[in-house]
Write a protein that holds these residues in place. Structure first.
Motif, mmCIF file in Angstrom:
data_model
loop_
_atom_site.group_PDB
_atom_site.id
_atom_site.type_symbol
_atom_site.label_atom_id
_atom_site.label_comp_id
_atom_site.label_asym_id
_atom_site.label_seq_id
_atom_site.Cartn_x
_atom_site.Cartn_y
_atom_site.Cartn_z
ATOM 1 N N VAL A 5 32.393 31.489 -51.723
ATOM 2 C CA VAL A 5 30.955 31.700 -51.563
ATOM 3 C C VAL A 5 30.511 32.650 -52.662
ATOM 4 O O VAL A 5 31.051 33.744 -52.812
ATOM 5 N N ALA A 6 29.573 32.201 -53.479
ATOM 6 C CA ALA A 6 29.061 32.990 -54.591
ATOM 7 C C ALA A 6 27.726 33.587 -54.167
ATOM 8 O O ALA A 6 26.797 32.851 -53.828
ATOM 9 N N LEU A 7 27.661 34.908 -54.182
ATOM 10 C CA LEU A 7 26.485 35.595 -53.669
ATOM 11 C C LEU A 7 25.857 36.497 -54.719
ATOM 12 O O LEU A 7 26.560 37.173 -55.462
ATOM 13 N N ASP A 8 24.541 36.504 -54.726
ATOM 14 C CA ASP A 8 23.831 37.496 -55.525
ATOM 15 C C ASP A 8 23.453 38.631 -54.572
ATOM 16 O O ASP A 8 23.977 38.703 -53.467
ATOM 17 N N GLN A 9 22.577 39.471 -54.976
ATOM 18 C CA GLN A 9 22.223 40.607 -54.124
ATOM 19 C C GLN A 9 20.819 40.460 -53.541
ATOM 20 O O GLN A 9 20.166 41.447 -53.224
ATOM 21 N N SER A 66 30.211 45.073 -48.852
ATOM 22 C CA SER A 66 29.340 44.899 -47.686
ATOM 23 C C SER A 66 29.446 43.474 -47.148
ATOM 24 O O SER A 66 29.521 43.257 -45.932
ATOM 25 N N TYR A 67 29.466 42.503 -48.046
ATOM 26 C CA TYR A 67 29.611 41.099 -47.630
ATOM 27 C C TYR A 67 30.964 40.881 -46.948
ATOM 28 O O TYR A 67 31.057 40.170 -45.951
ATOM 29 N N ALA A 68 32.008 41.497 -47.486
ATOM 30 C CA ALA A 68 33.346 41.363 -46.892
ATOM 31 C C ALA A 68 33.376 41.982 -45.500
ATOM 32 O O ALA A 68 34.016 41.441 -44.583
ATOM 33 N N LYS A 79 38.632 37.365 -49.076
ATOM 34 C CA LYS A 79 39.052 37.994 -50.329
ATOM 35 C C LYS A 79 37.790 38.268 -51.149
ATOM 36 O O LYS A 79 36.875 37.442 -51.186
ATOM 37 N N VAL A 80 37.738 39.419 -51.798
ATOM 38 C CA VAL A 80 36.581 39.790 -52.611
ATOM 39 C C VAL A 80 36.906 39.614 -54.093
ATOM 40 O O VAL A 80 37.948 40.059 -54.560
ATOM 41 N N VAL A 81 35.983 38.975 -54.803
ATOM 42 C CA VAL A 81 36.119 38.768 -56.239
ATOM 43 C C VAL A 81 34.844 39.270 -56.897
ATOM 44 O O VAL A 81 33.753 38.799 -56.583
#
Length: 138
Positions: A5-9, A66-68, A79-81
């Motif tokens: 999942v690719a997230l912006d802010q 925060s997303y994790a 997993k955070v990237v």
């Protein structure tokens, strides 16, 4: 199954993350959360790029954590990237290729007017060039 999942802010990122978490649970998939800190090398003549880049990277890392935490609270150990670069779309595509991702989930952040045609959206570029299926959340 590997889901990225690719997230912006943006505020919409929470909706995209919610959908990705639900899908990971449904499929019994591994979830990776990716955020990208954009580089601003092309404006280096006008601003202190190093300071700006460091601030953007720190903010991006904090958002990723925060997303994790949100995923973990929902029962998914993601997993955070965190990547840094000029083109978020290219970084997402490269990560998907290198890590054998089966599905990319991302939001549609539509640009309007001329910038949409000159720059193109991250979602459109990922859809066009990804090595796997892409789910775009509206």
């Amino acid at each position: 199954m590997q889901i990225l999942v690719a997230l912006d802010q943006s505020q919409f990122a929470a909706t995209v993350l919610e959908k990705a978490i639900a899908l990971a649970k449904q499929e019994g998939a591994n979830l990776s959360i990716m955020t990208v800190a954009e580089d601003f090398f092309d404006i280096g003549d006008y601003l202190d790029v190093e300071s700006l880049t460091d601030k953007v990277l720190a903010k991006t890392k904090a958002a990723a954590q925060s997303y994790a935490a949100t995923a973990k609270a929902a029962g998914i150990d993601a997993k955070v990237v965190v990547e840094q670069g000029v083109s978020p779309a290219d970084l997402i595509i490269d990560h998907a290729k290198n890590k054998a991702i089966d599905l990319i989930v991302l939001g549609h952040q539509g640009k309007k007017g001329l910038p949409r045609f000159l720059i193109g959206s991250v979602a459109a570029r990922v859809v066009a060039h990804a090595p796997c299926s892409v789910l775009v959340i509206r």
